[in-house]
Write a protein that holds these residues in place. Structure first.
Motif, PDB file in Angstrom:
ATOM      1  N   THR A 257      -7.730   3.703  -3.933  1.00 45.03           N
ATOM      2  CA  THR A 257      -8.804   3.977  -2.999  1.00 45.03           C
ATOM      3  C   THR A 257      -8.839   5.465  -2.674  1.00 45.03           C
TER       4      THR A 257
ATOM      5  N   CYS B 218     -13.156   2.404  -3.933  1.00 41.52           N
ATOM      6  CA  CYS B 218     -11.976   1.691  -4.394  1.00 41.52           C
ATOM      7  C   CYS B 218     -12.183   1.261  -5.846  1.00 41.52           C
ATOM      8  N   TRP B 219     -11.267   1.665  -6.715  1.00 45.77           N
ATOM      9  CA  TRP B 219     -11.279   1.257  -8.117  1.00 45.77           C
ATOM     10  C   TRP B 219     -10.205   0.190  -8.304  1.00 45.77           C
ATOM     11  N   THR B 220     -10.562  -0.903  -8.947  1.00 49.12           N
ATOM     12  CA  THR B 220      -9.619  -1.976  -9.232  1.00 49.12           C
ATOM     13  C   THR B 220      -9.446  -2.060 -10.736  1.00 49.12           C
TER      14      THR B 220
ATOM     15  N   GLU C  77       0.862  -1.183   0.000  1.00 53.04           N
ATOM     16  CA  GLU C  77       0.000   0.000   0.000  1.00 53.04           C
ATOM     17  C   GLU C  77       0.893   1.226   0.000  1.00 53.04           C
TER      18      GLU C  77
ATOM     19  N   ARG D 273      -5.241  -1.436  -6.993  1.00 53.77           N
ATOM     20  CA  ARG D 273      -6.402  -0.720  -6.480  1.00 53.77           C
ATOM     21  C   ARG D 273      -6.008   0.725  -6.213  1.00 53.77           C
TER      22      ARG D 273
ATOM     23  N   ALA E 190      -5.145   9.779  -1.770  1.00 57.37           N
ATOM     24  CA  ALA E 190      -5.552   8.445  -2.236  1.00 57.37           C
ATOM     25  C   ALA E 190      -4.501   7.404  -1.847  1.00 57.37           C
ATOM     26  N   THR E 191      -4.867   6.134  -1.978  1.00 56.30           N
ATOM     27  CA  THR E 191      -3.946   5.039  -1.665  1.00 56.30           C
ATOM     28  C   THR E 191      -3.932   4.047  -2.816  1.00 56.30           C
TER      29      THR E 191
END
Length: 138
Positions: free
Chosen positions: A40, A53-55, A6, A38, A25-26
């Protein structure tokens, strides 16, 4: 060795509501899903007030550092000397953020140290996944 990476990044919001000039964001990567990354976004940066969260494909992020990539919900392209644009398309609208390209490269280097490109398939447990998928089919 950790199986999850992360990395916090500063995303500059270009177009979306509510308006925020900068979003903490992360970026995330997990050995359990070796082809994906991801991104987030915290609750204050979203329309619904919930973290989002976008993957998307790690390959998309890497290719987007070099040229415009993506045709679906997530699109990535270089912008200027050291920025990368990420577009997130949803029913509610489009969020466009700028991230420092150096931060994305550092994140990708860390993911490649964990799983080199082209070897993602070796991290998949297809027998287990197939068993889980078919478990309730009988």
């Amino acid at each position: 060795m950790s199986t999850v990476i992360e990395q916090p990044v500063e995303a500059r919001l270009v177009a979306a509501a509510p308006r925020m000039p900068s979003i903490p964001a992360t970026l995330g990567y997990d050995l359990g899903d070796p082809f994906a990354v991801r991104m987030t976004f915290p609750a204050p940066a979203t329309l619904r007030g919930e973290a989002v969260c976008w993957t998307f494909a790690r390959e998309l992020l890497a290719a987007g550092l070099r040229g415009a990539e993506g045709q679906g919900d997530v699109r990535v392209r270089p912008y200027g000397y050291d920025r990368t644009v990420l577009e997130f398309h949803a029913c509610e609208g489009v969020a466009v953020v700028h991230v420092r390209s150096g931060e994305l490269r550092r994140f990708l280097r860390a993911t490649r140290a964990l799983v080199p490109e082209g070897l993602e398939h070796a991290r998949l447990d297809l027998d287990h996944d197939l068993t889980e998928l078919l478990r309730d089919a009988y």
